[in-house]
Scaffold this motif. Structure first.
Motif, PDB file in Angstrom:
ATOM      1  N   ARG A  30       1.393  -1.455   0.418  1.00  0.00           N
ATOM      2  CA  ARG A  30      -0.131  -0.394   0.106  1.00  0.00           C
ATOM      3  C   ARG A  30       1.133   1.349  -0.171  1.00  0.00           C
ATOM      4  O   ARG A  30       0.799   2.760  -0.524  1.00  0.00           O
ATOM      5  N   ARG A  31       2.255   1.309   0.808  1.00  0.00           N
ATOM      6  CA  ARG A  31       2.099   2.025   0.994  1.00  0.00           C
ATOM      7  C   ARG A  31       3.549   2.351  -0.855  1.00  0.00           C
ATOM      8  O   ARG A  31       4.139   1.646  -0.897  1.00  0.00           O
ATOM      9  N   SER A  32       3.305   4.418  -0.318  1.00  0.00           N
ATOM     10  CA  SER A  32       4.436   4.265  -1.751  1.00  0.00           C
ATOM     11  C   SER A  32       5.644   4.813  -0.732  1.00  0.00           C
ATOM     12  O   SER A  32       5.678   5.753  -0.347  1.00  0.00           O
ATOM     13  N   GLY A  33       7.327   4.473  -1.527  1.00  0.00           N
ATOM     14  CA  GLY A  33       8.555   5.750  -0.994  1.00  0.00           C
ATOM     15  C   GLY A  33       9.032   4.235  -0.295  1.00  0.00           C
ATOM     16  O   GLY A  33       7.985   3.374   0.450  1.00  0.00           O
ATOM     17  N   ALA A  34      10.188   3.984  -0.054  1.00  0.00           N
ATOM     18  CA  ALA A  34      11.043   3.291   0.806  1.00  0.00           C
ATOM     19  C   ALA A  34      12.512   4.006   1.131  1.00  0.00           C
ATOM     20  O   ALA A  34      12.623   4.730   0.900  1.00  0.00           O
ATOM     21  N   THR A  35      12.796   3.417   2.949  1.00  0.00           N
ATOM     22  CA  THR A  35      13.375   3.929   2.871  1.00  0.00           C
ATOM     23  C   THR A  35      14.883   3.026   2.771  1.00  0.00           C
ATOM     24  O   THR A  35      14.748   1.424   2.326  1.00  0.00           O
ATOM     25  N   CYS A  36      16.666   3.960   1.906  1.00  0.00           N
ATOM     26  CA  CYS A  36      17.414   2.786   1.284  1.00  0.00           C
ATOM     27  C   CYS A  36      17.597   1.432   2.714  1.00  0.00           C
ATOM     28  O   CYS A  36      18.408   2.369   3.801  1.00  0.00           O
ATOM     29  N   PRO A  37      18.389   0.766   2.397  1.00  0.00           N
ATOM     30  CA  PRO A  37      18.940   0.202   3.538  1.00  0.00           C
ATOM     31  C   PRO A  37      20.221   0.337   4.059  1.00  0.00           C
ATOM     32  O   PRO A  37      20.763   0.354   4.774  1.00  0.00           O
ATOM     33  N   GLU A  38      21.116   0.505   2.798  1.00  0.00           N
ATOM     34  CA  GLU A  38      22.157   1.450   3.147  1.00  0.00           C
ATOM     35  C   GLU A  38      22.616   2.087   3.906  1.00  0.00           C
ATOM     36  O   GLU A  38      23.038   2.458   4.946  1.00  0.00           O
ATOM     37  N   CYS A  39      22.064   3.677   3.742  1.00  0.00           N
ATOM     38  CA  CYS A  39      22.068   4.764   3.869  1.00  0.00           C
ATOM     39  C   CYS A  39      20.506   5.056   4.201  1.00  0.00           C
ATOM     40  O   CYS A  39      20.766   6.157   4.956  1.00  0.00           O
ATOM     41  N   GLN A  40      19.489   4.646   4.560  1.00  0.00           N
ATOM     42  CA  GLN A  40      18.438   4.666   5.624  1.00  0.00           C
ATOM     43  C   GLN A  40      17.889   6.155   5.266  1.00  0.00           C
ATOM     44  O   GLN A  40      17.062   6.913   5.579  1.00  0.00           O
ATOM     45  N   GLN A  41      17.416   6.906   3.361  1.00  0.00           N
ATOM     46  CA  GLN A  41      17.170   7.821   3.295  1.00  0.00           C
ATOM     47  C   GLN A  41      16.064   7.297   2.226  1.00  0.00           C
ATOM     48  O   GLN A  41      16.112   6.563   1.378  1.00  0.00           O
ATOM     49  N   ARG A  42      15.043   8.305   2.161  1.00  0.00           N
ATOM     50  CA  ARG A  42      13.816   7.929   1.752  1.00  0.00           C
ATOM     51  C   ARG A  42      13.693   7.618   0.341  1.00  0.00           C
ATOM     52  O   ARG A  42      14.370   8.907  -0.183  1.00  0.00           O
ATOM     53  N   SER A  43      13.251   7.027  -0.768  1.00  0.00           N
ATOM     54  CA  SER A  43      12.676   7.845  -1.994  1.00  0.00           C
ATOM     55  C   SER A  43      11.998   7.259  -2.551  1.00  0.00           C
ATOM     56  O   SER A  43      11.644   6.343  -2.216  1.00  0.00           O
ATOM     57  N   THR A  44      11.396   7.943  -3.258  1.00  0.00           N
ATOM     58  CA  THR A  44      10.071   7.819  -3.746  1.00  0.00           C
ATOM     59  C   THR A  44      10.010   7.337  -5.927  1.00  0.00           C
ATOM     60  O   THR A  44       9.168   7.020  -6.080  1.00  0.00           O
ATOM     61  N   ILE A  45      11.779   7.350  -6.130  1.00  0.00           N
ATOM     62  CA  ILE A  45      11.606   7.001  -7.565  1.00  0.00           C
ATOM     63  C   ILE A  45      11.036   6.037  -7.789  1.00  0.00           C
ATOM     64  O   ILE A  45      12.052   5.150  -7.207  1.00  0.00           O
TER      65      ILE A  45
END
Ligand code: ZN
Length: 546
Positions: A30-45
């Motif tokens: 359901r969610r759009s966007g996720a956190t990078c497991p490496e740098c913990q930064q969020r991305s929606t692309i």
């Protein structure tokens, strides 16, 4: 309207058939966007999509495979090593797992209850197919339950492999649940375990010296309670040793029949055939030789263990022979019920009138409903004839029956006698009362029975009138130690060494009864793994199932 998401955290799409008994459910986060497991930064692309097809809980009796459409995001952090990453669905499934978390949990639960192979068979029937090895792996992955600290514990041994390897089970007596399995039953292991748990105040145990030492060093301040069941069990074993040794002497005592049991039915079995009697005499000769051999070696100081090994006899037999003052005769077989019994009054009456013709007696009995053969009537008649039957003279001629050992009247086996002596008098049957009266003609037996009775009462009345148990036990101990019956004196000396624990047993309500119950349950688990599961797996299954 109640709305429940079929797949947590996901939107479900189409459900399709898959094979003859499966379903495929398509789903997407359901969610759009996720956190990078490496740098913990969020991305929606969104970089792209890929599919995961894990197994899930069954639906309407069919196994379910999810068709998860997983987004792959592009990491927007220019300094990050990763360029893309797949979205995680932590509520539903672990990264790169083949099954959802809830299915893994269900299959592990089945495994805890049934074990690998049986669990796998059941899981296949209820549409959660899984291999036995995977079931075991899932059990090992499950988190161990965290138990609250126990203050009153029971400790006992259990056989991993009977007579070869033993482990220790520890039970929380207040919460009625097992808390640990230890790999052996040595004092050192118990000491180490107890040292890590200073909160323990009371330990119920059997009478083994290993546990006594282990608890004394590991939990010096804890009160040790000798288990009441073991106290009675040890006493019964002591009585059994005594009855085995004194059996021949007791057997020579004349029976004292009470009014109720005398004079009904046959008093002895039908005479045996000649070949039966011959083989019985042979077997008695062999036993006699074994007995004499064992007895001689025992008196010369050889150990029971060494004799067991060299003779190949069972340990119990060697012990019985070694301790018996004279050859333990097999007890005569008591007469069983026979179809002839209802016709005995009629046959006796006819015999008294002088009829010794077997065939005629049979015809008369048959007319009254006797379903047997003439041979049975003749066997009954055999001992009662005043003259020789024409068959007997003709066939046996001057052949005498082989000499049978002179048999004193039968007496119950040492084990049965021991049970009878320990049993509460009001629960004894009429026969048992007769037996007790018969052996009561022996001086040692009276002393022993009396002391046993008092000790059993003392152990059994715990909880009702326990306050004066201490002094009563002291008096008993003093008498038992000097009663003149060796087995009882040895037993009493053993109790004296363990005096404080025995006293605690008589005055507190704690006992290891439930520990024994848990051992029974543990055996079921052990056997459901065909005795091959290792201790770690057994321990997990056992503790998780409790
Ligand atoms: Zn990143």
């Amino acid at each position: 309207m109640l709305q429940i998401s079929m797949v947590p955290g996901c939107l479900c799409g189409r459900i399709r058939r898959e094979g003859p008994s499966g379903l495929s459910v398509s789903a997407q986060s359901r969610r759009s966007g996720a956190t990078c497991p490496e740098c913990q930064q969020r991305s929606t692309i969104i970089h792209g999509y890929y599919h995961r097809r894990p197994l899930d809980l069954p639906l309407i009796g069919r196994h379910v495979r999810l068709d998860l459409r997983v987004r792959r995001y592009a990491c927007q952090n220019a300094n990050c090593r990763r360029q893309t990453f797949g979205e995680r669905l932590p509520m539903l499934i672990a990264p790169s797992a083949q099954r959802t978390k809830r299915l893994a949990k269900a299959q592990a639960r089945i495994g805890v209850a049934l074990g690998g192979a049986a669990g796998s068979r059941l899981a296949a029937k209820i549409a959660m197919p899984v291999s036995g090895d995977t079931v075991l792996r899932l059990i090992r992955q499950m988190p161990q339950p965290v138990l609250p600290p126990a203050t009153v514990i029971g400790i006992d041994d259990w056989a991993m492999k009977k007579r070869l390897r033993y482990g220790t089970i520890i039970v929380d007596l207040e919460r009625h649940c097992p808390i640990d399995l230890l790999p052996d039953r040595t004092a050192g292991t118990v000491t180490d375990w107890l040292r890590q748990r200073p909160e323990i105040e009371i330990v119920a145990r059997d009478r083994s010296t290993e546990y006594r030492r282990g608890i004394t060093t590991g939990a010096a301040n804890a009160v040790q309670v000798a288990d009441r069941w073991h106290l009675l069990s040890n006493m019964r074993q002591m009585v059994e040793r005594w009855t085995a040794g004194a059996h021949a002497r007791l057997r020579s005592l004349p029976p004292l029949q009470s009014v109720e049991t005398s004079g009904k039915g046959r008093t002895k079995a039908f005479p045996r055939t000649r070949s039966d009697a011959t083989s019985a005499a042979d077997s008695r000769g062999r036993r006699m030789a074994q007995y004499e051999d064992i007895r001689r070696r025992y008196l010369a100081g050889e150990t029971l263990m060494a004799m067991t090994r060299s003779t190949g006899l069972a340990r119990a037999t060697v012990r019985k022979f070694a301790h018996a003052e004279s050859f333990p005769e097999r007890s005569a077989r008591a007469p069983r019920r026979s179809i002839i019994d209802p016709y005995l009054p009629m046959l006796e009456a006819r015999l008294a009138e002088g009829c010794e013709n077997g065939l005629r007696l049979w015809r008369e009995a048959r007319d009254q409903g006797f379903p047997g053969t003439p041979k049975q009537i003749r066997r009954w008649l055999q001992d009662r004839r005043t003259g020789l039957s024409k068959f007997t003279t003709h066939r046996n001629g001057d052949h005498a029956r082989p000499q049978q050992a002179p048999q004193p009247p039968s007496l119950r086996s040492p084990q049965q006698l021991a049970w009878m002596i320990v049993k509460a008098p009001e629960t004894r049957s009429v026969d048992e009362v007769d037996v007790i009266r018969r052996i009561g003609q022996d001086r040692d037996a009276i002393v022993l029975i009396h002391l046993v009775r008092r000790f059993v009462d003392l152990v059994r009345r715990v909880g009702t009138k326990a306050r004066d148990a201490g002094p009563v036990f002291d008096t008993w101990l003093l008498e038992a130690k000097t009663c003149g019956v060796r087995a009882m004196e040895t037993f009493a000396a053993g109790l004296e060494q363990d005096r404080s624990a025995v006293n605690a047993a008589l005055q507190t309500g704690w006992s290891n009864a439930q520990t024994e119950g848990q051992v029974t349950k543990l055996k079921l688990f052990k056997r459901s793994m065909y005795g091959r599961g290792n201790l770690d797996l057994l321990r997990r299954r056992f503790l998780m199932a409790s």
